[in-house]
Design an enzyme around this catalytic site. Structure first.
Site, PDB file in Angstrom:
ATOM      1  N   HIS A 138       0.827  -1.211   0.000  1.00 27.81           N
ATOM      2  CA  HIS A 138       0.000   0.000   0.000  1.00 27.81           C
ATOM      3  C   HIS A 138       0.866   1.268   0.000  1.00 27.81           C
ATOM      4  O   HIS A 138       0.357   2.344  -0.271  1.00 27.81           O
ATOM      5  CB  HIS A 138      -0.992   0.001   1.163  1.00 27.81           C
ATOM      6  N   HIS A 160       8.116  -2.525   2.003  1.00 29.97           N
ATOM      7  CA  HIS A 160       7.855  -1.108   1.701  1.00 29.97           C
ATOM      8  C   HIS A 160       9.124  -0.304   1.404  1.00 29.97           C
ATOM      9  O   HIS A 160       9.179   0.462   0.450  1.00 29.97           O
ATOM     10  CB  HIS A 160       7.131  -0.440   2.872  1.00 29.97           C
ATOM     11  N   LYS A 164      10.081   0.485  15.757  1.00 30.01           N
ATOM     12  CA  LYS A 164       8.913   0.852  16.559  1.00 30.01           C
ATOM     13  C   LYS A 164       9.331   1.427  17.909  1.00 30.01           C
ATOM     14  O   LYS A 164      10.473   1.275  18.330  1.00 30.01           O
ATOM     15  CB  LYS A 164       8.058  -0.393  16.810  1.00 30.01           C
TER      16      LYS A 164
END
Ligand code: NDP
EC number: 1.1.1.49
Length: 475
Positions: free
Chosen positions: A178, A240, A335
């Site tokens: 995406h 990605h 993260k």
């Protein structure tokens, strides 16, 4: 749009079947993307069907669609609201076990016309469902939409590609990344190839290094079951960030047709390698992000110490071609960091000679392409106010409009209209695994130490990428 681009497109599909109707991805990302598409008038005549394993999911499919479409309708004009209401009224839900022989094939046979099947399912379940479909006659024109992760290694991605190839042609397979539907990411091509200023300097003669950074201040967000088996390298860099790198590094395509662009992406990935010895990995310990207390990663619910999962990863990719030889592409993602920092940073080499007499040191020109918020920033040295001969740092900055369709809306637009441009081609999916596999193997063999950083920090202090001074240097 050029004729060649149009020729690569296929007919519009009117039926979207989402497998995994009750799942997290469908509720949070897919349905909002579908809603944007409908509201924008780009999914005319759509029939939306949900399917899942549960007979009665906690939130029924109809409730889910009504909730998400209702929220989307709030910012819409009358025709958008009417289009959303029409699709919500005709949507249907089917309970089935896609891993039971014949069940999915029977559902497909009951639908009229070609269908886009979105596999929003756990990866192993998607794989099994596709294997079973090889025994069925799929309606002509069927499109398959596969979520990430696409396989878990180059070999398994190859195997999955072979299964899919037995079902439909490559042009009907949409492997979702995406990020390719994010307007700023795709705008890398616009920025590079629609401006005379940048491209002549876009090579190893002028560029020192390229960093592609995706630091999140989010923690596990209840997804330990997936993340603890994936880790930062597989979750972000393998997919990605390598796609973003390819858009930064590819040669100019002749057209924006899927073949030209995806050939360009594959060519640059084929020339790319990442040396395990230059990789780094780390895991967060207890800390604070803002006021929020974050436990040690190993104390998070659902995490198993034996998985030895990294929450921050960095690799240095080398691209062995004329344009990029010698330029490190540093890809980093993690993260529980103190600051959300999502950008590609192009650092130029210093000038060959700074005229003697300037006061202060010159800093390299840097171009930042921000992926959320969507921004462009150019850091330059100029003679600023005050002393005539002193160099000052300035930042030229532009904020770009966000994604009007949302990334999943853009991706689904391509699926429904038969344009695979924004999805990952089969060979590319395998190449991305080939690039990271030596590093994954070295990590598995314990050849690269697991470092630590407190949650809320900028990462291990001695990693150069943990110390982004560009913002503070600007006066
Ligand atoms: P969830 O676990 O939340 O949902 C899984 C869905 O699959 C449920 O609707 C479940 O239905 C259905 N399902 C499972 N087994 C079967 C079966 N045998 N037959 C029919 N339906 C079945 O997963 P996610 O939504 O989080 O993820 C889905 C996919 O998307 C994965 O590949 C993931 O890697 C990918 N992804 C997810 C992201 C996210 O943010 N969630 C982000 C990017 C990718 P039921 O519960 O009714 O049995």
């Amino acid at each position: 749009m050029s004729q060649k681009v149009q020729d690569s497109q296929h007919s519009t599909i009117r039926t979207l079947l989402i497998l995994g109707a009750s799942g997290d991805l469908t509720g949070r990302l897919l349905l909002p993307g579908v809603a944007r598409l409908i509201a924008a008038g780009r999914a005319k005549g759509l029939t939306l069907i949900g399917a899942g394993g549960s007979q009665n999911p906690q939130e029924s499919w109809q409730q889910r669609v009504d909730r998400v479409f209702g929220a989307a309708a709030e910012g819409c004009n009358a025709s958008g609201r009417a289009a959303l209401a029409k699709v919500a009224k005709t949507t249907a839900y089917h309970q089935l076990d896609v891993t039971a022989e014949g069940e999915l094939a029977a559902l497909l046979a009951s639908l009229t016309g070609p269908v886009a099947i979105y596999f929003a399912l756990p990866p192993a379940v998607s794989q099994r469902a596709c294997e079973l479909l090889t025994a069925a006659d799929l309606p002509a024109g069927t499109r398959l939409v596969m979520e990430k992760p696409f396989g878990s290694s180059a070999a398994s991605a190859h195997q999955l590609n072979a299964t899919l190839a037995a079902l439909v042609p490559e042009s009907h397979i949409h492997r979702v990344d995406h990020f390719l539907g994010k307007s700023t990411v795709f705008n890398i091509l616009g920025l590079r190839f629609a401006n005379r200023l940048l491209e002549p300097l876009w090579n190893s003669d002028h560029i020192q290094q390229v960093e592609i950074i995706f630091d999140e201040d989010l923690t596990l967000e209840n997804r330990a079951g997936y993340y603890d088996r994936a880790g930062a390298l597989r979750d972000m860099i393998q997919s990605h960030l390598l796609q973003i790198m390819a858009l930064v590094a590819m040669e100019p395509p002749a057209t924006l047709g899927e073949q030209d662009v995806r050939d360009g992406i594959a060519t640059v990935l084929r020339a790319s390698t990442a040396a395990p010895a230059k990789s780094r990995r780390a895991r967060y310990t207890a800390g604070k992000i803002g006021r929020r207390k974050v436990p040690d990663y190993l104390a998070e619910a659902g995490v198993e110490a034996k998985n030895n999962t990294e929450t921050l990863a960095e690799v240095e990719v080398s691209i062995a071609n004329w344009r990029w030889a010698g330029v490190p592409f540093i890809l980093r993602s993690g993260k529980s960091l103190g600051r959300s920092r999502k950008e590609a940073v192009i650092t130029y080499k210093s000038v060959p000679h700074l005229p003697t007499g300037f006061r202060g040191t010159d800093s390299p020109t840097k171009l930042h392409i921000g992926f959320g918020p969507d921004t462009l920033q150019l850091d330059l040295d100029v003679n600023g106010p005050g002393d005539l001969f002193t160099l000052n740092r300035v930042r030229l900055e532009a904020e770009l409009a966000g994604d009007s369709l949302l990334p999943y809306g853009e991706v689904l637009d391509g699926v429904l209209n038969g344009d695979p441009l924004l999805s990952v081609r089969g060979d590319t999916a395998e190449l991305c695994w080939q690039i990271v596999e030596p590093t994954l193997d070295a990590w598995h063999a314990g050849k690269v130490p697991m470092e630590e950083y407190p949650a809320g920090s900028s990462g291990p202090a001695d990693w150069p990428t943990s110390n982004d001074h560009s913002a503070t240097r600007i006066r």
